[in-house]
Design an enzyme around this catalytic site. Sequence first.
Site, PDB file in Angstrom:
ATOM      1  N   ASP A  29       0.851  -1.185   0.000  1.00 29.04           N
ATOM      2  CA  ASP A  29       0.000   0.000   0.000  1.00 29.04           C
ATOM      3  C   ASP A  29       0.892   1.243   0.000  1.00 29.04           C
ATOM      4  OD1 ASP A  29      -3.221   0.521   1.004  1.00 29.04           O
ATOM      5  OD2 ASP A  29      -1.814   2.202   1.108  1.00 29.04           O
ATOM      6  N   ILE A  30       0.498   2.239  -0.791  1.00 28.36           N
ATOM      7  CA  ILE A  30       1.310   3.455  -0.929  1.00 28.36           C
ATOM      8  C   ILE A  30       1.276   4.305   0.341  1.00 28.36           C
ATOM      9  CG2 ILE A  30      -0.430   5.069  -1.855  1.00 28.36           C
ATOM     10  CD1 ILE A  30       1.608   5.753  -4.078  1.00 28.36           C
ATOM     11  N   VAL A  95     -10.935   2.965  -3.337  1.00 24.67           N
ATOM     12  CA  VAL A  95     -10.541   2.593  -4.704  1.00 24.67           C
ATOM     13  C   VAL A  95     -11.536   1.558  -5.226  1.00 24.67           C
ATOM     14  CG1 VAL A  95      -8.752   1.543  -6.132  1.00 24.67           C
ATOM     15  CG2 VAL A  95      -8.099   3.089  -4.281  1.00 24.67           C
ATOM     16  N   HIS A  99     -10.182  -5.208  -3.454  1.00 25.54           N
ATOM     17  CA  HIS A  99      -8.858  -5.440  -2.884  1.00 25.54           C
ATOM     18  C   HIS A  99      -8.976  -5.921  -1.440  1.00 25.54           C
ATOM     19  CE1 HIS A  99      -9.936  -1.173  -2.417  1.00 25.54           C
ATOM     20  NE2 HIS A  99      -9.340  -1.233  -1.230  1.00 25.54           N
TER      21      HIS A  99
HETATM   22  P1  5GP Z   1      -9.765   1.309   0.466  1.00 29.53           P
HETATM   23  O1  5GP Z   1      -9.910   2.535   1.320  1.00 29.53           O
HETATM   24  O2  5GP Z   1     -10.414   1.488  -0.889  1.00 29.53           O
HETATM   25  O3  5GP Z   1     -10.178   0.035   1.144  1.00 29.53           O
HETATM   26  O4  5GP Z   1      -8.220   1.133   0.234  1.00 29.53           O
HETATM   27  C1  5GP Z   1      -7.529   1.694  -0.840  1.00 29.53           C
HETATM   28  C2  5GP Z   1      -6.063   1.623  -0.497  1.00 29.53           C
HETATM   29  O5  5GP Z   1      -5.330   1.818  -1.697  1.00 29.53           O
HETATM   30  C3  5GP Z   1      -5.607   2.694   0.487  1.00 29.53           C
HETATM   31  O6  5GP Z   1      -5.040   2.064   1.634  1.00 29.53           O
HETATM   32  C4  5GP Z   1      -4.594   3.513  -0.310  1.00 29.53           C
HETATM   33  O7  5GP Z   1      -3.500   3.934   0.470  1.00 29.53           O
HETATM   34  C5  5GP Z   1      -4.174   2.545  -1.410  1.00 29.53           C
HETATM   35  N1  5GP Z   1      -3.774   3.183  -2.651  1.00 29.53           N
HETATM   36  C6  5GP Z   1      -4.440   4.195  -3.294  1.00 29.53           C
HETATM   37  N2  5GP Z   1      -3.790   4.532  -4.423  1.00 29.53           N
HETATM   38  C7  5GP Z   1      -2.684   3.724  -4.491  1.00 29.53           C
HETATM   39  C8  5GP Z   1      -1.616   3.612  -5.435  1.00 29.53           C
HETATM   40  O8  5GP Z   1      -1.544   4.313  -6.453  1.00 29.53           O
HETATM   41  N3  5GP Z   1      -0.668   2.686  -5.177  1.00 29.53           N
HETATM   42  C9  5GP Z   1      -0.710   1.889  -4.065  1.00 29.53           C
HETATM   43  N4  5GP Z   1       0.292   1.003  -3.917  1.00 29.53           N
HETATM   44  N5  5GP Z   1      -1.713   1.975  -3.155  1.00 29.53           N
HETATM   45  C10 5GP Z   1      -2.682   2.881  -3.361  1.00 29.53           C
END
Ligand code: 5GP
Length: 113
Positions: A29-30, A95, A99
Amino acid sequence: MDCIFCQIVAGEIPADILYQDEEVIAFRDINPVAPTHLLIIPKKHIPSLAHLSEAESSLIGDMVNIANQLAKREGISESGYRLAISCGEQGGQEVPHLHLHLLGGRKLSNELG
Ligand code: 5GP
Ligand code: ZN
């Protein structure tokens, strides 16, 4: 396709990729919220758990198996970890590409919501 995770799958934007096979890819995760914070995703664009068909549901088992293997590799298998999937706006999904989060390396909050 302007999906950021599809762009990672396609190699169009960089990611720290730790595992991939035909169906699944895993990367760091970034913006990690724990010392180990990995994302395990299907290569196919499935917007969320709510869009997962029954025919596709075995993917989740594959993703969990891969997460378990990565937890061993990260050295957190014994100390413990959390797998989490957010779905939709109120589920906290940001996103819109399915995931699985693998979180560990510190004591996580007991709060789930
Ligand atoms: P959500 O909140 O949708 O469950 O998690 C999305 C995750 O994707 C977040 O923890 C965010 O930091 C990660 N994320 C968003 N954009 C990117 C990216 O471009 N690269 C990576 N490696 N992680 C990302
Ligand atoms: Zn996508």
